[in-house]
Scaffold this motif. Sequence first.
Motif, mmCIF file in Angstrom:
data_model
loop_
_atom_site.group_PDB
_atom_site.id
_atom_site.type_symbol
_atom_site.label_atom_id
_atom_site.label_comp_id
_atom_site.label_asym_id
_atom_site.label_seq_id
_atom_site.Cartn_x
_atom_site.Cartn_y
_atom_site.Cartn_z
ATOM 1 N N ASP A 215 40.689 43.638 30.650
ATOM 2 C CA ASP A 215 41.684 42.731 31.201
ATOM 3 C C ASP A 215 42.672 43.476 32.095
ATOM 4 O O ASP A 215 43.033 42.994 33.181
ATOM 5 C CB ASP A 215 42.432 42.031 30.064
ATOM 6 N N THR A 219 43.284 42.665 36.001
ATOM 7 C CA THR A 219 44.559 42.073 36.423
ATOM 8 C C THR A 219 45.471 43.074 37.127
ATOM 9 O O THR A 219 46.216 42.701 38.048
ATOM 10 C CB THR A 219 45.296 41.480 35.210
ATOM 11 N N LYS A 287 37.599 35.081 33.298
ATOM 12 C CA LYS A 287 38.620 36.068 33.633
ATOM 13 C C LYS A 287 38.169 37.015 34.743
ATOM 14 O O LYS A 287 38.972 37.816 35.236
ATOM 15 C CB LYS A 287 38.993 36.884 32.383
#
Length: 532
Positions: A215, A219, A287
């Motif tokens: 993640d 990000t 995601k």
Amino acid sequence: MKRVNNKWFKLMTLVLTVALMGSLLAACSGGNGDGNKGNAGNNGGNTGAANEQTDSGAPDTSKKVELVWYLVGDAHKDQQQIVDEWNKMLEKDLNTTVKLNFTTWNDWTTKYNLLLTSGEKVDMIFASQWADFYRLANQGAFLDIKELLPKYAPKTWETVPKEHWADVTLDNKILAIPSTYAEYSPDGWVYREDWRQELGTPELTDLASIEAYLDAVKTKKQVTPINGIAYENVFKLFRAMNDYQPYINEFSPIASESYDNPREIINYAFTPEYEAWVKKMKEWQQKGYWSTNTLSSKQEAGDFVKTGQGAVYWRNPSAAGGFINEVKGKGLKMELGYFPFTRFHDYVVPTLSITNGMAVPKNAANPERSLMVLDKLRNDPRYFNLMTYGIEGRHWAQGKDDKTIVVPAPGIDLNEVPRYDIASWGWRYEPNMKTEDGAWSGLEALKQEFEGIAKPNTLSSISLNYDPVKSELAAVNQVVEQYGRPLMLGLVNDVDKKLQEYRDKLKSAGVDKLQEYVKTEVIKQLDAKGVK
């Protein structure tokens, strides 16, 4: 009348004596000339041992032979140059040359099986239990070389331990030459350790820490973490986390529940664990942990790691070491780490000696000469170094001692001359192996870690004959390919609906019959091995 009979008797006695002496003389000279030709005719299409020996009992190499060999995987950029050097040596020493072919990694299993079932004349081929050695051996694909080894590969015969010969012996027939190189080869992830530290995420230990890392890469770095071909990276993580032990092929949903419970044969596509996983993978896909076109990608995830466009690449420890050394050799500004999936369950099994080996197909035209070449390749450092590390002065140079090498050779750019890393595993022999100066130190640390948690390898040699369920097997494999892969990568709109469709398709394909067959056969072999 009596006098006539005596003369006749003496005459016949003389004739018979001369004839007998002639026969004896012919028998004594039978080892030369045409005497061997009659024996060779009994060997069918093979050259046969009768054509490969002299009066002294030494192998006869008077006839020049070109052998056909196959390795799995892809050829190196400089492969022909290396093979040309090899053939110069072989022609001088054994009056032999080798035409070295590669299956490539693209659909290699289909090509490999076709080579062994089509009747093509192949003199030697890479063999491994992950390349279906045991199934193919039981089907008669390989030649029994038990009687040939002491004569045509004497050094190999003497140096391979008895327990390794046992790994490749079926029905008292030796059907391959095993590698004698101890290693552990569990799956794991190579990852950008420098990014992990920079991003401040925890060390990789479990699914939560892995997800935190992926993640943060996506990000904060704006990088697709598992770029290119993502399927195996994701699937191997799933299988390792649940400790499933496959038998049909690594992607089949039919497997033992765990290493410690091998008799419980399940279809994990129908388990709560699988349902939870595919739902989690849908979250990961949304995601952006991999691209939506990953199933059509032709580029390995590792290619993107090297260019700074990816963060994760599945490898076993040895392959991870090669990958990390390549990155270092090219001077790429990154620090890589390795997370072995063994840490999910704290155990590892050593590879069988036939994890990497060489076998003589039943249709080989020159099995004796092939064994002679392999004996040279395994045991003569000149041959071993050339075909394992490449050309000295180009692909490598002598290191600080005769057990180390420098890669690449001084003055060579790895971007122009790639590391020589073909699938040369089939002739690995511990005393001839070398390490790289400045190589990744993590490999030795992993070996020590594995030695402390190792368990016996009791399942890798289990091999099943799927002829009784071949229709079901083909149908199930097709369903896994068509419906299982998109589910594993979250490339579906409605997970619940597609999961039910996948399960229904598996049922229609005959997965229950296949599962029952696997269970019966696996338990039968476990009983024979005394495995509880």
